[in-house]
Design an enzyme around this catalytic site. Structure first.
Site, PDB file in Angstrom:
ATOM      1  N   SER A   1      -9.915  -0.745   6.827  1.00 17.21           N
ATOM      2  CA  SER A   1      -9.270  -0.509   5.532  1.00 17.21           C
ATOM      3  C   SER A   1      -8.511  -1.701   4.945  1.00 17.21           C
ATOM      4  O   SER A   1      -8.123  -1.658   3.778  1.00 17.21           O
ATOM      5  CB  SER A   1      -8.322   0.686   5.626  1.00 17.21           C
ATOM      6  OG  SER A   1      -9.051   1.882   5.524  1.00 17.21           O
TER       7      SER A   1
ATOM      8  N   SER B   1      -9.708   1.626   2.621  1.00 12.68           N
ATOM      9  CA  SER B   1      -8.814   2.376   1.778  1.00 12.68           C
ATOM     10  C   SER B   1      -7.763   1.527   1.054  1.00 12.68           C
ATOM     11  O   SER B   1      -7.217   1.980   0.047  1.00 12.68           O
ATOM     12  CB  SER B   1      -8.094   3.431   2.615  1.00 12.68           C
ATOM     13  OG  SER B   1      -7.276   2.833   3.592  1.00 12.68           O
TER      14      SER B   1
ATOM     15  N   LYS C   1       0.854  -1.185   0.000  1.00 20.33           N
ATOM     16  CA  LYS C   1       0.000   0.000   0.000  1.00 20.33           C
ATOM     17  C   LYS C   1       0.894   1.239   0.000  1.00 20.33           C
ATOM     18  O   LYS C   1       1.924   1.258   0.697  1.00 20.33           O
ATOM     19  CB  LYS C   1      -0.887  -0.025   1.249  1.00 20.33           C
ATOM     20  CG  LYS C   1      -1.940   1.064   1.320  1.00 20.33           C
ATOM     21  CD  LYS C   1      -2.838   0.860   2.545  1.00 20.33           C
ATOM     22  CE  LYS C   1      -3.955   1.866   2.632  1.00 20.33           C
ATOM     23  NZ  LYS C   1      -4.841   1.644   3.799  1.00 20.33           N
TER      24      LYS C   1
END
Lengths: 488, 94
Positions: free
Chosen positions: A178, A154, A79
């Site tokens: 997330s 996310s 990420k």
């Protein structure tokens, strides 16, 4: 079988036998990214050259049998809020679009030591604030199961990349769901560890009392292996907990006879799709057939978790994001003539709408007059949430719930109304508030879209979580794999 | 509406954010709908509840006050939008 569909532990066997080399393996993944990522849009940065260099280094180590680690040579991705030395770490924000960290996050150091090959950096909602990747400054990632739908967020890029075979596994971060929500939307496994279990050093902070890094993988065994690799005490994170780390792979077996499972009724109320509830009940049947004892229970303060979360997380975000002032790194408005206007023009132009919305809410909640009404109240509610869970652990080993109220929604469906977007985190936020570990594992489909079952356990009981998830996965009786994309 | 547009602009200013007319209008509406949702918290009687300061009961740990390795000056300055003579450059302050 194509390697892009395989799990890390399966590829490890091939590497060990010499059926494939690390360079060849890495090239297969880089080629797949090149071929399909303009459809999925999971990657912000593809790390081709350095990945191939790393592949050659690890290849040599594997051939000389110096590196026998199960993750050695396995291509993965991160990420883009996890710092990578000299490689762009953007947080999907204009504010950090050109930021090259001078150091690696602790989790990156740990994976590099094992010989992991890092393919690139994955899309997210700006500064991890969002549930769909629609808040990314760059682009929206697509759900590999249906390109008209969001991958969740996310960590949407992290989940979509694994589901689409663009990485064997990935790391995400989870502040209110997330990791788990996008993993559920994309039909993969995602683990949010106990707060303090995995070092946050080098994770760009959103809400420091809630953030945790964790793995997103194709199956539970890979999840255990990656979690094992990244976990452990780190003096560079003041909230890192110095607790012994068990050998998670060793405890993976499908014997859950006598396991006490609580089914909290608040997670099955209105607002949760009835088809999602059906899939979870079918999954609970599987666990019961394996000898687990399932019983309904109650976590009475569940409905207060999300409103309290939006006060605590935005208050912490408002403070954390004060560091982005245009002085030391990232975007700066170069035309400002004095310091104060440099701060405000830089921040107004560098942050996107959702980030600004949350900074304003957090600043409001902490301002004098509102501190007692909102922030202090939210901290008290957090105590009540934790006490609900503490009482549950007296009776149960794990709690089983849906991960999300619905399956993946369409792009644009929730962007107009912030509260409707926030509600997609309804079932995942309580675990962050209580600091407990939680995993999502795919448990079926609705109209061709995956559903996730969430399992929660008491702090540091990731072993019980992984074992329960593994037993279910072994006996659920089906595989869940995203459909192959049509590529011209 | 509990939150006025002037308040939103005031809070934004404190957070060093400049809002356009349109942004200020939208944020006022959106923040009010968020606060309306958050107002659920007021249903609870919290008089005798302790606020949570840390989610795990851990104690502060001290380490020896020894100088360790840090970032070099060059590395720390590498990402600066403007730098000169080993220092960050900002617009005039006074």
């Amino acid at each position: 079988m194509e390697v892009t569909k395989m799990k890390a532990h399966e590829i490890h066997e091939m590497l060990k036998k010499g059926d494939i080399g690390v360079r060849e393996l890495t090239e297969v993944f880089l080629d797949r990214i090149e071929k399909i990522d303009d459809k999925i849009k999971a990657y912000i940065t593809v790390n081709r050259e350095k990945a191939l260099e790393q592949a050659d280094r690890v290849d040599a180590g594997i051939r000389k049998e110096e590196n026998t680690d199960v993750l050695a040579g396995i291509p993965m991705a991160l990420k883009d809020n996890i710092c990578t030395k000299d490689i762009n770490t953007t947080c999907s924000s204009k504010m950090l679009h050109n930021y090259k960290p001078p150091y690696n996050a602790t989790v990156v150091e740990k994976l590099e030591e094992k010989g992991a090959v890092m393919l690139g950096k994955l899309n997210l909602d700006e500064f991890a604030m969002g549930s769909s990747t629609e808040n990314s400054w760059f682009f929206t990632t697509r759900n590999p199961w249906d390109l008209e739908r969001v991958p969740g967020g996310s960590s949407g890029g992290s989940a979509a990349a694994v589901a689409a075979g663009e990485a064997v596994y990935s790391l995400g971060s989870d502040t209110g769901g997330s990791i788990r929500q996008p993993a559920a939307f994309c039909g993969v496994v995602g683990l949010k560890p106990t707060y303090g279990r995995v070092s946050r050093n080098g994770l760009v902070a959103f809400a420091s009392s809630l953030d945790q890094i964790g793995p997103i993988t194709k199956d539970v065994k890979d999840c255990a292996l990656v979690f094992q690799a990244i976990t452990g005490f780190d003096p560079k994170d003041t909230t890192s907990v110095n607790t012994p780390v068990p050998d998670y792979e060793k405890i993976l077996d499908d014997n859950i006879k006598g396991l006490r499972i609580g089914i909290p009724k608040e997670y099955f109320r209105e607002g949760i799709s009835s088809e999602v509830k059906d899939r979870i009940r079918e999954a609970i049947d599987v666990l019961e057939r394996l000898g687990a004892i399932c019983e309904e229970t109650s976590l009475p303060h569940t409905e207060y978790a999300l409103p309290a979360y939006y006060i605590i997380s935005t208050a912490e975000a408002g403070s954390n994001l004060a560091r982005f002032d245009g002085v030391r790194y990232g975007y700066r408005n170069m035309d400002a003539e004095d310091l104060i206007s440099m701060y405000s023009t830089t921040r107004s132009e560098g942050f996107g709408p959702e980030v600004k919305r949350r900074i304003i809410l957090g600043t409001y909640a902490l301002s004098s007059g509102n501190y007692d009404t909102y922030y202090l109240k939210a901290l008290k509610v957090r105590t009540l949430i934790k006490q609900d869970f503490d009482r549950a652990w007296e009776e149960f080993d794990v709690l089983v719930t849906p991960t999300t109220p619905t399956t993946a929604f369409k792009m644009g469906e929730k962007t107009k109304d912030p509260v409707s977007m926030y509600v997609s985190d309804l079932l995942t936020v309580p675990a962050n508030m209580a600091g407990i570990p939680a995993i999502t594992v795919p448990c079926g489909l609705i109209d061709g879209l995956p559903v996730g079952m969430q399992i929660m356990a008491k702090p540091f009981a990731e072993d019980v979580l992984l074992k329960t998830a593994y037993a279910y996965e072994c006996h659920r009786g089906f595989e869940i794999t995203a459909p192959e994309l049509e590529v011209n | 509406m509990p939150l006025t547009r002037e308040e939103v602009e005031q809070v934004a200013m404190v957070a060093r954010l400049e809002l356009s007319e349109e942004e200020a209008e939208n944020y006022t509406q959106e923040l009010n709908s968020i606060l309306q949702y958050v107002d659920k918290l007021h249903e609870l009687d919290l008089k005798n509840v302790e606020p949570m300061v840390h989610v795990l009961t851990i104690n502060n740990v001290f380490r020896e006050d020894k100088v360790g390795e840090g970032l070099s000056r060059d590395a720390a300055l590498d990402n600066a939008p403007r730098k000169e003579d080993g220092q960050f450059i900002v617009p005039k302050i006074v």
